[in-house]
Design an enzyme around this catalytic site. Structure first.
Site, PDB file in Angstrom:
ATOM      1  N   ARG A  20       0.821  -1.224   0.000  1.00  0.00           N
ATOM      2  CA  ARG A  20       0.000   0.000   0.000  1.00  0.00           C
ATOM      3  C   ARG A  20       0.856   1.275   0.000  1.00  0.00           C
ATOM      4  NH1 ARG A  20      -5.661  -0.141   1.916  1.00  0.00           N
ATOM      5  NH2 ARG A  20      -6.420  -2.136   1.178  1.00  0.00           N
ATOM      6  N   TYR A  30     -14.711 -12.008   0.268  1.00  0.00           N
ATOM      7  CA  TYR A  30     -15.474 -10.770   0.025  1.00  0.00           C
ATOM      8  C   TYR A  30     -16.699 -11.039  -0.837  1.00  0.00           C
ATOM      9  CZ  TYR A  30     -11.737  -8.084   2.154  1.00  0.00           C
ATOM     10  OH  TYR A  30     -10.851  -7.575   3.062  1.00  0.00           O
ATOM     11  N   ARG A  84      -6.976  11.372  -6.037  1.00  0.00           N
ATOM     12  CA  ARG A  84      -8.176  10.645  -5.623  1.00  0.00           C
ATOM     13  C   ARG A  84      -9.393  11.569  -5.704  1.00  0.00           C
ATOM     14  NH1 ARG A  84     -12.026   8.282  -3.874  1.00  0.00           N
ATOM     15  NH2 ARG A  84     -12.150   6.749  -2.201  1.00  0.00           N
ATOM     16  N   ASP A  97      -7.011  -2.890  -7.124  1.00  0.00           N
ATOM     17  CA  ASP A  97      -7.494  -3.526  -5.909  1.00  0.00           C
ATOM     18  C   ASP A  97      -7.804  -4.988  -6.192  1.00  0.00           C
ATOM     19  OD1 ASP A  97      -8.454  -2.571  -3.052  1.00  0.00           O
ATOM     20  OD2 ASP A  97      -9.796  -4.154  -3.733  1.00  0.00           O
ATOM     21  N   ARG A 129      -3.673   6.888   0.852  1.00  0.00           N
ATOM     22  CA  ARG A 129      -4.158   8.113   1.491  1.00  0.00           C
ATOM     23  C   ARG A 129      -3.163   8.819   2.400  1.00  0.00           C
ATOM     24  NH1 ARG A 129      -9.602   5.292   3.417  1.00  0.00           N
ATOM     25  NH2 ARG A 129      -8.017   3.693   3.517  1.00  0.00           N
TER      26      ARG A 129
END
Ligand code: CP3
Length: 349
Positions: free
Chosen positions: A28, A157, A41, A78, A32
């Site tokens: 990662r 998921y 973003r 992702d 952010r």
């Protein structure tokens, strides 16, 4: 001028060389915690729009390379772009994480569109191509990593429909209806093979399989739903790309890690932060590279705490093929200057 690929420190480490100081990158590493990421973003709108905008996704992939000069760029995308590409409705709700329409029966499987995957994920392949071009021109020592989730973690998921502490619906279903769960895993194994080979075709030099939830399984379930599908996936990719290095990251696998390393055929295993790197360095076969495993919260803290942890990991990795990384992804509250300090520390050996 293109450096021969074998000169890239990350590729040398993945070929089994004990490169020192170890090549490093951070899970990662784009995200952010970087102001330049937050800016892009905001421009892109939602997260899926960012992942499917090749120019913006390539820019975000390159941001941490420019800032820190790491040894690898990892495609910005992702793991849930595979279910999305199979047509499962997905959105990323602000502050809630991913939300999918859960699949728990055959009708749900029948709606998955394997034939449409290639076209839906084409923008992601365009991103890979743009990043590779930029690296070839401006950063010849930096390797490009493509990735996917492992079938089991992606299935978590898809069945659960959202993140979870224990994925109890998914694990319950794997016990109560293994025939159904096996069909889902087989579809994902096939889709993921296509998806990863397309990334190699587009310019990825290394592939990584994220299996974030592998560690929740009993040993028997781990062999069936993690090791077996991963071994099939690795064999299928190697059939097309025999020399392609593959990193497997069965998070929280603990004592199952050596068996995973041996039976899946990956070149490198990722260690999460709970693993003793001294144990793993000895327990994993000598020809398999190890990667890890600084706690992302040590990176948030920085200073002496981070330095002590990083030095003990470096001492454990010395003398064997290894890649320095975190034990899980960078968290948003990480001060960017702590990443710079970590790079200087690791590069200092
Ligand atoms: O490492 C990188 O820099 C490459 C990009 C990358 C992302 N996700 C970007 C992302 C990678 C390799 C992933 C993998 C991923 N995604 C995993 C496996 C690794 C892990 O963390 O265990 C998993 C389980 C996911 C699923 C996922 N994606 C979740 C649970 C979330 C929400 C949590 C969060 O941090 O917001 C995402 C969203 C996501 N993926 C973000 C990023 C940068 C945040 C989106 C944003 O900018 O708002």
């Amino acid at each position: 001028m293109d450096a021969p690929p074998s000169q890239k420190p990350l590729l040398r480490a993945l070929a089994g060389e004990a490169v020192w100081p170890p090549p490093m990158w951070l899970m990662r590493q784009a995200g952010r915690y970087l102001p330049e990421y937050r800016e892009i973003r905001a421009q892109a709108g939602d997260f899926i729009s960012l992942c499917t905008n090749p120019e913006l996704a390539a820019e975000v992939t390159l941001q941490p390379i420019r800032r820190y000069g790491l040894d690898a760029a990892i495609l910005f995308s992702d793991i849930l772009m595979v279910p999305w590409g199979l047509g499962q409705p997905l959105r990323f709700a602000q502050g809630e994480g991913p939300l999918l329409e859960p699949i728990r029966d055959q009708a749900g499987l029948d709606r998955l569109d394997l034939a449409g995957l290639g076209q839906r994920v084409a923008p992601i392949m365009a991103t890979v191509g743009l990043v590779r071009e930029a690296l070839d021109q401006h950063a010849q020592r930096v390797a490009l990593i493509g990735f996917a989730g492992s079938p089991f973690t992606v299935a978590c998921y898809m069945v659960e429909g959202h993140g979870s502490k224990d994925f109890s619906v998914t694990r319950g279903l794997a016990f109560s209806d293994p025939a159904f769960f096996g069909r889902l895993i087989r579809i994902l194994t096939e889709a993921t093979t296509e998806y990863l080979c397309a990334q190699v075709e587009a310019g990825a030099e290394v592939l990584m399989l994220f299996d974030s939830w592998a560690g929740m399984l009993s040993p028997a379930q781990f062999r069936r739903w993690v090791i077996e599908p991963t071994a099939i996936l690795v064999r299928a990719i190697r059939k097309r790309y025999p020399a392609l290095p593959i990193i497997g990251f069965p998070r929280l696998a603990g004592a199952m890690l050596p068996e995973y390393a041996t039976r899946t055929g990956v070149n490198c295993v990722g260690m999460d932060s709970s693993m003793d790197p001294r144990w793993a360095a000895g327990a994993v076969p000598a020809g398999v590279t190890v990667q890890g495993n600084l706690d992302p919260l040590a990176l948030v803290a920085g200073g002496a705490a981070m330095e002590a942890e990083a030095r003990s990991i470096l001492a454990a990795l010395r003398g064997r093929p290894a890649i320095f990384n975190l034990g899980h992804g960078i968290v948003p509250q990480t001060p960017p200057e702590h990443v710079g300090a970590l790079v200087r520390l690791v590069r200092g050996g």
